[in-house]
Design a protein around this motif. Structure first.
Motif, PDB file in Angstrom:
ATOM      1  N   ASP A 190       0.830  -1.208   0.000  1.00  0.00           N
ATOM      2  CA  ASP A 190       0.000   0.000   0.000  1.00  0.00           C
ATOM      3  C   ASP A 190       0.866   1.260   0.000  1.00  0.00           C
ATOM      4  OD1 ASP A 190      -2.324  -1.560   0.077  1.00  0.00           O
ATOM      5  OD2 ASP A 190      -2.610  -1.296   2.246  1.00  0.00           O
TER       6      ASP A 190
ATOM      7  N   ARG B 204       5.651  -2.238  -5.108  1.00  0.00           N
ATOM      8  CA  ARG B 204       4.271  -2.629  -4.787  1.00  0.00           C
ATOM      9  C   ARG B 204       4.036  -4.083  -5.167  1.00  0.00           C
ATOM     10  NH1 ARG B 204      -0.541  -3.709  -6.871  1.00  0.00           N
ATOM     11  NH2 ARG B 204       0.115  -3.369  -9.012  1.00  0.00           N
TER      12      ARG B 204
ATOM     13  N   HIS C 117      -4.230  -6.532  -4.913  1.00  0.00           N
ATOM     14  CA  HIS C 117      -3.005  -5.901  -5.423  1.00  0.00           C
ATOM     15  C   HIS C 117      -2.521  -6.549  -6.722  1.00  0.00           C
ATOM     16  CE1 HIS C 117      -1.335  -2.673  -2.968  1.00  0.00           C
ATOM     17  NE2 HIS C 117      -1.821  -3.266  -1.898  1.00  0.00           N
TER      18      HIS C 117
END
Length: 157
Positions: A65, A76, A132
């Motif tokens: 995040d 990420r 994600h």
């Protein structure tokens, strides 16, 4: 003639009874984490305890995040993949323990029972990691699984 046993508190008379994971699976990991032992050390020492895997996964999700917030896409993705692996391990270790405790693949896994929390945290973290990496179908499936376990919980993502 004997009297039937009263239903357990929280039991849905039309559905499966709640499943409660054993304290001895959870307590040593919880105590080690509370004493400041790193989650990776706890996971290596007690790989069947979902709690340590959940802590590792939540940390990796938080780092994913943070990397998203600063626009660091390679970081990420690296953190998201690590989170996914940690969370999937905690999830599967939790499934194994639930099945040994009589769970049949659905039904209540109450958050209020502390030993269940490692599994439930792993499910939530797995949903966040799946989001994600763009696995929308898995995010939805995990949200349903989490809410089936305990409707008071909020799915990730």
């Amino acid at each position: 003639m004997s009297t039937p046993a009263a239903p357990r508190p929280g039991a849905d008379l039309l559905g499966p009874a709640p499943t409660y994971l054993p304290e001895q699976l959870h307590a040593p990991a919880e105590q080690a984490l509370e004493q400041g032992v790193p989650a990776a050390t706890v996971a290596a020492a007690a790989p069947a305890a979902s709690l340590a895997w959940a802590v590792l996964a939540e940390d990796a999700v938080a780092r994913a995040d943070e990397a998203r917030e600063v626009g660091d896409e390679p970081a990420r993705l690296a953190h998201a993949v690590a989170a996914y692996a940690y969370a999937r391990t905690g999830y599967h270790r939790g499934l194994d323990a639930l099945r040994r405790s009589g769970w049949k693949g659905r039904g209540p896994v109450p958050w209020s029972h502390v030993p269940n929390q490692g599994y439930l945290r792993s499910v939530r973290a797995l949903g966040a990691a799946a989001a994600h990496v763009g696995a929308a179908d898995e995010v939805a499936r995990l949200a349903d699984l989490l809410l089936d376990g305990d409707p008071s919980l909020t799915p990730a993502g």
